[in-house]
Design a protein around this motif. Structure first.
Motif, PDB file in Angstrom:
ATOM      1  N   ALA A  95       0.726  -1.137   0.166  1.00 60.52           N
ATOM      2  CA  ALA A  95      -0.151   0.209   0.092  1.00 60.52           C
ATOM      3  C   ALA A  95       0.817   1.261  -0.008  1.00 60.52           C
ATOM      4  O   ALA A  95       2.189   1.408   0.608  1.00 60.52           O
ATOM      5  N   ASP A  98      -1.417   8.183  -0.143  1.00 63.57           N
ATOM      6  CA  ASP A  98      -1.504   9.433  -1.183  1.00 63.57           C
ATOM      7  C   ASP A  98      -1.246  10.827  -0.259  1.00 63.57           C
ATOM      8  O   ASP A  98      -0.803  10.615   0.886  1.00 63.57           O
ATOM      9  N   GLN A 104      -3.547   3.261  -0.340  1.00 62.46           N
ATOM     10  CA  GLN A 104      -4.061   2.780  -1.596  1.00 62.46           C
ATOM     11  C   GLN A 104      -3.271   1.348  -2.068  1.00 62.46           C
ATOM     12  O   GLN A 104      -2.143   1.362  -1.969  1.00 62.46           O
ATOM     13  N   ASP A 105      -3.946   0.428  -2.422  1.00 56.04           N
ATOM     14  CA  ASP A 105      -3.503  -0.913  -2.884  1.00 56.04           C
ATOM     15  C   ASP A 105      -2.522  -0.749  -3.971  1.00 56.04           C
ATOM     16  O   ASP A 105      -2.778   0.282  -4.903  1.00 56.04           O
ATOM     17  N   LEU A 125      -0.176   1.761  -8.584  1.00 55.93           N
ATOM     18  CA  LEU A 125      -1.538   1.674  -7.769  1.00 55.93           C
ATOM     19  C   LEU A 125      -2.537   0.712  -8.723  1.00 55.93           C
ATOM     20  O   LEU A 125      -2.592   0.638  -9.779  1.00 55.93           O
ATOM     21  N   ASP A 127      -6.388  -1.460  -8.584  1.00 52.77           N
ATOM     22  CA  ASP A 127      -7.682  -1.598  -8.210  1.00 52.77           C
ATOM     23  C   ASP A 127      -8.472  -2.662  -9.001  1.00 52.77           C
ATOM     24  O   ASP A 127      -8.425  -2.916 -10.156  1.00 52.77           O
TER      25      ASP A 127
END
Length: 150
Positions: A95, A98, A104-105, A125, A127
């Protein structure tokens, strides 16, 4: 990336190795395949050896991958499959914080060249793990310098 290893950069071979590993890892994440830590190393002839670490915690797997690189990327039985590694790359899920300090993954990549002053890290990043064509990722961004493992 140009081969500017002697000028503090990354060799073309390490750049290609890291890009290949990152692409393979992104494909696995898109397909929803189990993924922990994967390390790969290449010798001066371009022969590549890859090893996956998934038997322990993420931190232990990452340290085992780093140690595998440091010890010359040998097979499980200790035999040499490739010549002396000239570059390496390690990919794992993590991770990234930000600008609002929210995490964020990300897919994180560590890479470097034998004899370089330092290694490097980058991230994309991610998703939608396991969603196939709906899986999204950003272009790789630099994440900083690390100790070189070779």
């Amino acid at each position: 990336m140009a081969d500017n290893h002697g000028n503090g950069g990354v060799s073309a071979q390490a750049d290609e190795l890291g890009s290949t590993l990152m692409g393979e890892a992104l494909d696995r994440l898109a397909a929803g395949e189990d993924f922990s830590v994967v390390a790969t190393a290449a010798d001066s002839q371009g022969q590549r050896m890859t090893c996956e670490f998934d038997d322990d915690s993420a931190e232990q797997c990452l340290e085992a991958a780093r140690e595998w690189v440091r010890r010359g990327a040998k097979a499980q039985d200790g035999s040499k499959v490739i010549g002396k590694p000239t570059c390496y790359a390690i990919a794992y899920q993590g991770a990234i914080a930000d600008e609002d300090e929210a995490f964020q993954d990300a897919l994180i990549l560590e890479f470097g060249d034998r004899g370089a002053a330092c290694g490097y890290s980058a991230y994309s990043l991610i998703d939608g793990i396991g969603s196939g064509k709906r899986f999204r990722y950003t272009d790789p961004a630099p994440a900083g310098e690390l100790s070189c493992l070779l």
